[in-house]
Design a protein around this motif. Structure first.
Motif, PDB file in Angstrom:
ATOM      1  N   ALA A  23       3.543  -8.136  -7.273  1.00  0.00           N
ATOM      2  CA  ALA A  23       2.857  -8.173  -5.976  1.00  0.00           C
ATOM      3  C   ALA A  23       1.659  -7.223  -5.950  1.00  0.00           C
ATOM      4  CB  ALA A  23       3.834  -7.812  -4.853  1.00  0.00           C
ATOM      5  N   TYR A  24       1.636  -6.259  -6.885  1.00  0.00           N
ATOM      6  CA  TYR A  24       0.540  -5.295  -6.961  1.00  0.00           C
ATOM      7  C   TYR A  24      -0.409  -5.618  -8.118  1.00  0.00           C
ATOM      8  CZ  TYR A  24       4.002  -2.754  -4.193  1.00  0.00           C
ATOM      9  OH  TYR A  24       4.933  -2.401  -3.245  1.00  0.00           O
ATOM     10  N   GLY A  25      -0.146  -6.715  -8.816  1.00  0.00           N
ATOM     11  CA  GLY A  25      -0.974  -7.077  -9.962  1.00  0.00           C
ATOM     12  C   GLY A  25      -0.458  -6.559 -11.282  1.00  0.00           C
ATOM     13  N   TYR A  26       0.693  -5.889 -11.282  1.00  0.00           N
ATOM     14  CA  TYR A  26       1.293  -5.448 -12.538  1.00  0.00           C
ATOM     15  C   TYR A  26       1.902  -6.643 -13.274  1.00  0.00           C
ATOM     16  CZ  TYR A  26       1.048  -0.732 -10.489  1.00  0.00           C
ATOM     17  OH  TYR A  26       0.624   0.441  -9.915  1.00  0.00           O
ATOM     18  N   THR A  27       2.177  -6.460 -14.548  1.00  0.00           N
ATOM     19  CA  THR A  27       2.791  -7.507 -15.361  1.00  0.00           C
ATOM     20  C   THR A  27       4.176  -7.843 -14.812  1.00  0.00           C
ATOM     21  OG1 THR A  27       1.633  -6.643 -17.297  1.00  0.00           O
ATOM     22  CG2 THR A  27       3.462  -8.172 -17.706  1.00  0.00           C
ATOM     23  N   ALA A  28       4.453  -9.123 -14.643  1.00  0.00           N
ATOM     24  CA  ALA A  28       5.777  -9.547 -14.198  1.00  0.00           C
ATOM     25  C   ALA A  28       6.784  -9.304 -15.318  1.00  0.00           C
ATOM     26  CB  ALA A  28       5.770 -11.026 -13.817  1.00  0.00           C
ATOM     27  N   ILE A  56       2.546   3.093 -10.105  1.00  0.00           N
ATOM     28  CA  ILE A  56       2.448   3.891  -8.877  1.00  0.00           C
ATOM     29  C   ILE A  56       1.483   3.184  -7.925  1.00  0.00           C
ATOM     30  CG2 ILE A  56       1.967   6.163  -7.880  1.00  0.00           C
ATOM     31  CD1 ILE A  56       2.422   7.397 -10.622  1.00  0.00           C
ATOM     32  N   PRO A  57       1.982   2.313  -7.063  1.00  0.00           N
ATOM     33  CA  PRO A  57       1.104   1.603  -6.121  1.00  0.00           C
ATOM     34  C   PRO A  57       0.428   2.578  -5.159  1.00  0.00           C
ATOM     35  CG  PRO A  57       3.293   0.585  -6.222  1.00  0.00           C
ATOM     36  CD  PRO A  57       3.381   1.901  -6.932  1.00  0.00           C
ATOM     37  N   ASN A  58      -0.807   2.261  -4.800  1.00  0.00           N
ATOM     38  CA  ASN A  58      -1.510   3.070  -3.804  1.00  0.00           C
ATOM     39  C   ASN A  58      -0.888   2.886  -2.424  1.00  0.00           C
ATOM     40  OD1 ASN A  58      -3.418   4.127  -5.610  1.00  0.00           O
ATOM     41  ND2 ASN A  58      -4.647   2.257  -5.475  1.00  0.00           N
ATOM     42  N   GLN A  59      -0.504   1.663  -2.124  1.00  0.00           N
ATOM     43  CA  GLN A  59       0.108   1.338  -0.839  1.00  0.00           C
ATOM     44  C   GLN A  59       1.295   0.423  -1.108  1.00  0.00           C
ATOM     45  OE1 GLN A  59      -1.332   2.515   2.117  1.00  0.00           O
ATOM     46  NE2 GLN A  59       0.402   1.756   3.297  1.00  0.00           N
ATOM     47  N   PHE A  60       2.482   0.815  -0.681  1.00  0.00           N
ATOM     48  CA  PHE A  60       3.664   0.000  -0.951  1.00  0.00           C
ATOM     49  C   PHE A  60       3.711  -1.222  -0.045  1.00  0.00           C
ATOM     50  CE2 PHE A  60       5.058   3.441  -3.523  1.00  0.00           C
ATOM     51  CZ  PHE A  60       6.000   2.892  -4.389  1.00  0.00           C
ATOM     52  N   LYS A  61       4.175  -2.327  -0.611  1.00  0.00           N
ATOM     53  CA  LYS A  61       4.288  -3.582   0.121  1.00  0.00           C
ATOM     54  C   LYS A  61       5.754  -3.941   0.332  1.00  0.00           C
ATOM     55  CE  LYS A  61       0.013  -5.355  -1.954  1.00  0.00           C
ATOM     56  NZ  LYS A  61      -0.592  -6.461  -2.763  1.00  0.00           N
ATOM     57  N   LEU A  62       6.003  -4.687   1.379  1.00  0.00           N
ATOM     58  CA  LEU A  62       7.350  -5.164   1.677  1.00  0.00           C
ATOM     59  C   LEU A  62       7.445  -6.649   1.382  1.00  0.00           C
ATOM     60  CD1 LEU A  62       7.971  -3.365   5.100  1.00  0.00           C
ATOM     61  CD2 LEU A  62       8.735  -2.639   2.836  1.00  0.00           C
ATOM     62  N   ALA A  63       8.673  -7.092   1.065  1.00  0.00           N
ATOM     63  CA  ALA A  63       8.907  -8.511   0.780  1.00  0.00           C
ATOM     64  C   ALA A  63      10.230  -8.936   1.393  1.00  0.00           C
ATOM     65  CB  ALA A  63       8.914  -8.754  -0.727  1.00  0.00           C
ATOM     66  N   LEU A  64      10.282 -10.179   1.850  1.00  0.00           N
ATOM     67  CA  LEU A  64      11.514 -10.719   2.415  1.00  0.00           C
ATOM     68  C   LEU A  64      12.493 -11.066   1.308  1.00  0.00           C
ATOM     69  CD1 LEU A  64      10.194 -13.166   5.173  1.00  0.00           C
ATOM     70  CD2 LEU A  64      11.076 -10.851   5.471  1.00  0.00           C
ATOM     71  N   ILE A  65      13.782 -10.945   1.608  1.00  0.00           N
ATOM     72  CA  ILE A  65      14.829 -11.391   0.688  1.00  0.00           C
ATOM     73  C   ILE A  65      15.097 -12.859   0.997  1.00  0.00           C
ATOM     74  CG2 ILE A  65      17.241 -11.078   0.008  1.00  0.00           C
ATOM     75  CD1 ILE A  65      16.915  -8.122   0.849  1.00  0.00           C
ATOM     76  N   ASP A  66      14.970 -13.701   0.003  1.00  0.00           N
ATOM     77  CA  ASP A  66      15.013 -15.157   0.206  1.00  0.00           C
ATOM     78  C   ASP A  66      16.249 -15.632   0.949  1.00  0.00           C
ATOM     79  OD1 ASP A  66      12.565 -15.746  -0.818  1.00  0.00           O
ATOM     80  OD2 ASP A  66      13.279 -16.190  -2.844  1.00  0.00           O
ATOM     81  N   ARG A  67      17.425 -15.139   0.533  1.00  0.00           N
ATOM     82  CA  ARG A  67      18.662 -15.702   1.069  1.00  0.00           C
ATOM     83  C   ARG A  67      18.893 -15.349   2.537  1.00  0.00           C
ATOM     84  NH1 ARG A  67      22.416 -11.621   1.072  1.00  0.00           N
ATOM     85  NH2 ARG A  67      21.939  -9.821  -0.250  1.00  0.00           N
ATOM     86  N   THR A  68      18.145 -14.366   3.066  1.00  0.00           N
ATOM     87  CA  THR A  68      18.360 -13.975   4.469  1.00  0.00           C
ATOM     88  C   THR A  68      17.091 -14.083   5.316  1.00  0.00           C
ATOM     89  OG1 THR A  68      17.959 -11.646   3.873  1.00  0.00           O
ATOM     90  CG2 THR A  68      20.259 -12.402   3.912  1.00  0.00           C
ATOM     91  N   LYS A  69      16.047 -14.719   4.778  1.00  0.00           N
ATOM     92  CA  LYS A  69      14.771 -14.695   5.502  1.00  0.00           C
ATOM     93  C   LYS A  69      14.806 -15.502   6.797  1.00  0.00           C
ATOM     94  CE  LYS A  69      12.568 -18.274   2.621  1.00  0.00           C
ATOM     95  NZ  LYS A  69      11.461 -18.511   1.656  1.00  0.00           N
ATOM     96  N   SER A  70      15.712 -16.489   6.885  1.00  0.00           N
ATOM     97  CA  SER A  70      15.799 -17.256   8.135  1.00  0.00           C
ATOM     98  C   SER A  70      16.187 -16.348   9.302  1.00  0.00           C
ATOM     99  CB  SER A  70      16.802 -18.403   7.991  1.00  0.00           C
ATOM    100  OG  SER A  70      18.094 -17.903   7.692  1.00  0.00           O
TER     101      SER A  70
END
Length: 746
Positions: free
Chosen positions: A47-52, A70-84
Motif C-alpha cells: 500500500a506504500y509502494g514497497y515490494t509485495a 518506515i512509512p512517512n504516514q501510516f495507512k489503514l485497511a479494512l479486513i475483508d471478512r468483516t468489512k460489511s
C-alpha cells in the motif's frame, strides 16, 4: 459502538434499544452497533509502494534495499471478512440524526485504539463520549450511561498504543523480510513471538546440556519417626566436599559421619514448634490460569482452551467473556453471586458441593473483589444460564471438530470454571505444621508434619486439580508422639542416601504461558511488566499456535505430558536474530516510554518514541545485513520417503491452515496433507504432525473414527496406498473398513 455483539445486546436491552436491525439494535433514541473484533488494521507494505511479499523472490535486491520499511504516514485497511459490518457502522456514524458517538469499547489500550481506528477509517466528524464499565450488570450499564466521559480524556492512551502498533508493524515487517532474504528461508519475527520462541529454545538447550551433580543426604531413624539432614548449613564439612549451597558431594566424608552417628547412643530434641497455617483457596480464573490448568490436567493446548471457552461464551452463553486478564470481580457483581452458586447447584453433579458452599457462606473478600484491578473484564464466571443446564448438550460443530475441539473438551472446560467458582468462594485450607529438630554429632536433623484442622476448599476441589498445583515437598499428613525439647531420642538406624540434582523440565504450554506472564522478572527495567508480561491474555494462545504453524516448535510426549521442543528452524532463528529482538526487554522499554506518553505531566511525546524507535530498527537491520555468520539452515526432516527413501520435508502456506509433507526428490510425487479428505471424512479431524510422521514411518496408523449416528466412536486403521490420476502417481489414504465392507476404496 461496542467491540462484541454480545456486549451490544446487553447494553441495548438496558437502554431500551429493543428493535433488531441489520448489524445494530435500535430504540429509545439509541442505535447500538458493534465491531467484530478488529475491523480495521494497518495496511500491508504494498500500500506504500514497497515490494509485495509474493514478489520478494522475484525482486530480492529491490526488497532488501528498501528495508527498513518506515512509512512517512501510516495507512489503514479494512479486513475483508468483516468489512460489511464496517460499512454499517460508517452509515450509522454519518446518519443525519446521529448527534454523537458513544464509545463502548473495552477499557484497555487495545480497546481504545480498536474503536479509534474504526472512527478514523470512517472519517467520523461527530463528538465522541466514553462509556466506562468493567461489567455488564444492569446497574453498571446504567451507571456508565449516566457518567459518560469525554473521549479526549483518553487521547494520550490512544497515542501511546498507536506508537506500539506502528513500531510492531515496522519491526515485524522489516526484520522478517531482512532475515528471510538474508538466509533464503521464510522467517517471521515479532516483539512477542521471538522472545516466546527463545524461552522454548533456551529451556531445550539447558536441558540438553544439563550435567547432574551427585550429592548425599542422611536419613536418621529414631524410635517413633524419621528425621533428615539435607545439606551443610552449619559449616561442619570442608568447602571442597560440598557445593556452593551446602550439598555434600564427597561420599567418603558422609560415610564417616554415618559411622560416627551409628556409634552414638542418642540425639537431643533441640526444637519442637507447632504453627497454625493456611493455604488460601485459588482465585477465580482469568484466561491464562484456565489455559494453564487445562494444559496441566488434560493436555489441551492454549488455543484449544480459548476456542472451547469462546464456544461456551458465544454459542451457549454459559460463560462470561473469556479473554479476560483479571482474577477479580467488581463490587457491583457481589449481590448476584449467591444466586449463581444456587444455579450451579441445580445440576446434580454439583448439587452437594454447591450446598456445602452456601451452607458455609460465600467467602467474598479481597481475593474475590477489587475494582481497581479490573481494566476490561472481570474474572471468568458461569452465567445465569447454568440453571438446569444439560451438560451433555455441549457439542462442537463443523470446523471446530477439525480443529480438535471435542464434546469432552467443552465439558471439561466448563467443569473447570464451575469448580473454580465453588472453590474460590470457599474457605482456606487450615492445618497445624509441626517442626522437630534433633541434634546429634554436631548435626541438626529435621522433620515436618501436618494435621488438618479444616479442609476448606480442598473438600470441594477434585484432587486431580490441586495435587498438580501445589508444590512438591509439602509436609506429610502425620503427627508426632509426645515429644518435648531436651528429650533424648534413641537411634535405631542411620542411612546415607545418594541423590542427584535434576535437570530443568522442558516447557509445556502451561509453563510457557507462565514464562510469558513473568517475562519481566529478570531483566533491566522489567518491573513495568509485572502483572502484564509480554503479549496479552487474549493473544498468547495465538502466538504459541503460530510458532507451531510456522514449524518453529513441536511437541515431545512423555507419559501424559506434551513437552515443547524447538525444531531446527526454531533454533536457527534464535541463532541468527540480534539478541535484542528475542529479549522481553524490548517490550519493557516500550512500555516504559509509552507510560511517559500517557502521563500528562511528562514532556515525552509520541514523536520522541517513534524517532528513538526508528533509530533502533535502522541499527538492527544494518546489523543483520552486515552479519557474516556462516550458520546454515538445515531443513527439518520428518522421515524417509516410503517410495524412494529421500528426506521428507514440510511446507505450510502462511495464508492457509493446511500443512503438506512432501518428498525432497523432485521426480517423486509422494506427499501427504494434514487435511486429508479420507481421514477428515471418517474421523472429523485433520491429521497431526505426529500422526503424519507415524504414517510415513509405518505406512499405516490406527485412528478414532466417528459413528454415522453421531453417538460413539470406534478404531480403524488407515494405510498409505498409491493412486494414479491423469498419468501421475500420488499418495492416498485408505481406511481398512472399506476393505471389510467391499466398498469403493480410497
Amino acid at each position: 459502538m461496542t467491540e462484541k455483539p454480545s456486549v451490544a445486546y446487553d447494553i441495548a436491552k438496558v437502554i431500551g434499544a429493543n428493535r433488531k436491525c441489520d448489524g445494530y439494535w435500535e430504540g429509545n433514541g439509541y442505535r447500538v452497533t458493534w465491531a467484530l473484533g478488529h475491523l480495521v488494521n494497518l495496511a500491508e507494505p504494498e500500500a506504500y509502494g514497497y515490494t509485495a511479499q509474493k514478489e520478494m523472490k522475484e525482486y530480492p535486491q529491490k526488497a532488501m534495499d528498501e528495508i527498513p520499511l518506515i512509512p512517512n504516514q501510516f495507512k489503514l485497511a479494512l479486513i475483508d471478512r468483516t468489512k460489511s459490518q464496517f460499512f454499517i457502522i460508517k452509515k450509522l456514524i454519518h446518519a443525519d440524526d446521529t448527534d454523537y458517538i458513544i464509545n463502548c469499547g473495552d477499557m484497555g489500550p487495545e480497546g481504545h485504539i480498536l474503536q479509534w481506528f474504526i472512527r478514523l477509517m470512517a472519517n467520523c466528524d461527530k463528538p465522541v463520549k466514553r462509556f466506562c464499565a468493567t461489567s455488564m450488570t444492569e446497574e453498571a450499564i446504567h451507571s456508565a450511561m449516566q457518567n459518560l466521559r469525554p473521549e479526549q480524556e483518553f487521547s494520550r492512551i490512544i497515542k501511546g498504543e498507536f506508537c506500539k502498533k506502528k513500531a510492531d508493524w515496522i519491526l515485524g515487517m522489516s526484520l522478517s523480510r531482512v532475515e528471510t532474504l538474508k538466509y533464503h528461508v521464510p522467517i517471521s519475527v515479532g516483539r512477542v513471538q521471538s522472545p516466546t520462541l527463545y524461552f522454548v529454545v533456551k529451556r531445550y538447550v539447558d536441558v540438553k546440556n544439563w550435567q547432574p551433580t551427585i550429592y548425599y543426604t542422611l536419613d536418621l531413624k529414631l524410635s517413633d519417626f524419621h528425621v533428615y539432614w539435607d545439606k551443610d548449613t552449619e559449616g561442619i564439612f570442608l568447602e571442597k566436599d560440598k557445593t556452593s549451597d551446602g550439598k555434600i558431594i564427597n561420599s567418603n566424608v558422609i560415610e564417616s559421619k554415618v559411622n560416627e552417628i551409628r556409634n552414638a547412643e542418642y540425639g537431643i530434641v533441640t526444637n519442637r514448634t507447632t504453627l497454625r497455617k493456611k493455604i488460601e483457596r485459588p482465585q477465580l480464573y482469568d484466561i491464562a490460569e484456565l489455559q494453564r490448568d487445562a494444559n496441566r490436567i488434560y493436555g489441551y493446548t492454549a488455543s484449544q482452551t480459548l476456542a472451547a471457552a469462546q464456544i461456551l461464551y458465544e454459542r451457549y452463553k454459559i460463560l462470561t467473556y473469556p479473554r479476560t486478564d483479571s482474577k477479580y470481580l467488581t463490587s457491583d457483581l457481589v449481590p448476584y453471586m449467591n444466586k449463581r452458586i444456587q444455579q450451579i447447584g441445580s445440576i446434580e453433579k454439583y448439587q452437594k458441593k454447591a450446598e456445602r458452599v452456601l451452607q458455609n457462606g460465600l467467602n467474598i473478600d479481597h481475593r474475590i473483589v477489587n475494582d481497581q484491578k479490573i481494566t476490561d473484564h472481570h474474572a471468568l464466571l458461569v452465567t445465569e444460564k447454568i440453571q438446569n443446564f444439560d451438560i451433555d448438550s455441549l457439542t462442537p460443530q463443523g470446523n471446530e471438530k477439525i480443529e480438535g475441539i471435542s464434546k469432552e473438551m467443552l465439558q471439561n472446560i466448563l467443569d473447570l470454571v464451575i469448580v473454580r467458582m465453588l472453590v474460590s468462594f470457599s474457605e482456606a485450607y487450615l492445618f497445624e505444621e509441626t517442626i522437630i529438630e534433633v541434634q546429634i554429632c554436631g548435626m541438626t536433623f529435621c522433620t515436618k508434619g501436618k494435621k488438618t484442622i479444616r479442609e476448606g476448599y480442598r473438600e470441594i476441589e477434585d484432587k486431580k486439580y490441586f495435587i498438580t498445583r501445589e508444590a512438591p515437598g509439602k509436609p506429610e499428613e502425620q503427627t508426632f508422639p509426645d515429644i518435648k525439647e531436651g528429650m533424648r531420642m534413641s537411634i535405631e538406624a542411620c542411612y546415607c542416601c545418594r541423590k542427584e540434582t535434576t535437570a530443568p523440565k522442558l516447557h509445556t504450554e502451561a509453563t510457557l504461558l507462565t514464562a510469558m506472564e513473568n517475562a519481566g522478572t529478570n531483566i533491566e527495567n522489567g518491573k513495568i511488566l509485572k502483572g502484564k508480561g509480554i503479549g496479552t491474555q487474549a493473544t498468547r494462545a495465538a502466538i504459541i499456535k503460530k510458532l507451531f504453524e510456522w514449524g518453529y516448535i513441536t511437541t515431545e510426549k512423555k507419559g501424559n505430558i506434551n513437552y515443547l521442543i524447538p525444531t531446527n528452524k526454531g533454533i536457527f532463528i534464535i541463532k541468527v536474530l540480534p539478541k535484542d529482538l528475542y529479549s522481553p526487554k524490548i517490550t519493557a522499554d516500550w512500555e516504559t516510554r509509552i507510560a511517559k506518553i500517557v502521563d500528562p505531566d511528562d514532556p515525552y511525546t509520541d514523536y520522541d518514541f517513534m524517532r528513538e524507535f526508528e533509530q533502533f530498527i535502522t541499527e538492527k537491520v544494518k546489523e543483520v545485513k552486515n552479519n557474516n555468520t556462516e550458520i546454515i539452515y538445515k531443513k527439518e526432516v520428518y522421515g524417509k520417503c516410503p517410495w524412494c527413501g529421500h528426506n521428507i520435508y514440510r511446507y505450510r502456506n502462511p495464508n492457509k491452515p493446511d500443512v503438506i509433507y512432501y518428498c525432497s526428490e523432485k521426480n517423486c510425487n509422494f506427499f501427504l496433507k494434514t487435511s486429508d479428505i479420507t481421514v477428515r471424512t471418517w474421523t472429523g479431524k485433520n491429521l497431526t504432525e505426529q500422526q503424519i510422521c507415524t504414517l510415513i514411518k509405518d505406512g499405516s496408523i490406527v485412528l478414532t473414527c466417528r459413528k454415522k449416528t453421531g453417538n460413539g466412536t470406534y478404531r480403524e486403521r488407515f494405510q498409505i496406498v498409491k493412486k494414479e490420476k491423469n498419468g501421475r502417481v500420488f499418495a492416498n489414504l485408505r481406511c481398512e473398513f472399506n476393505d471389510k465392507k467391499g466398498q469403493k476404496k480410497g
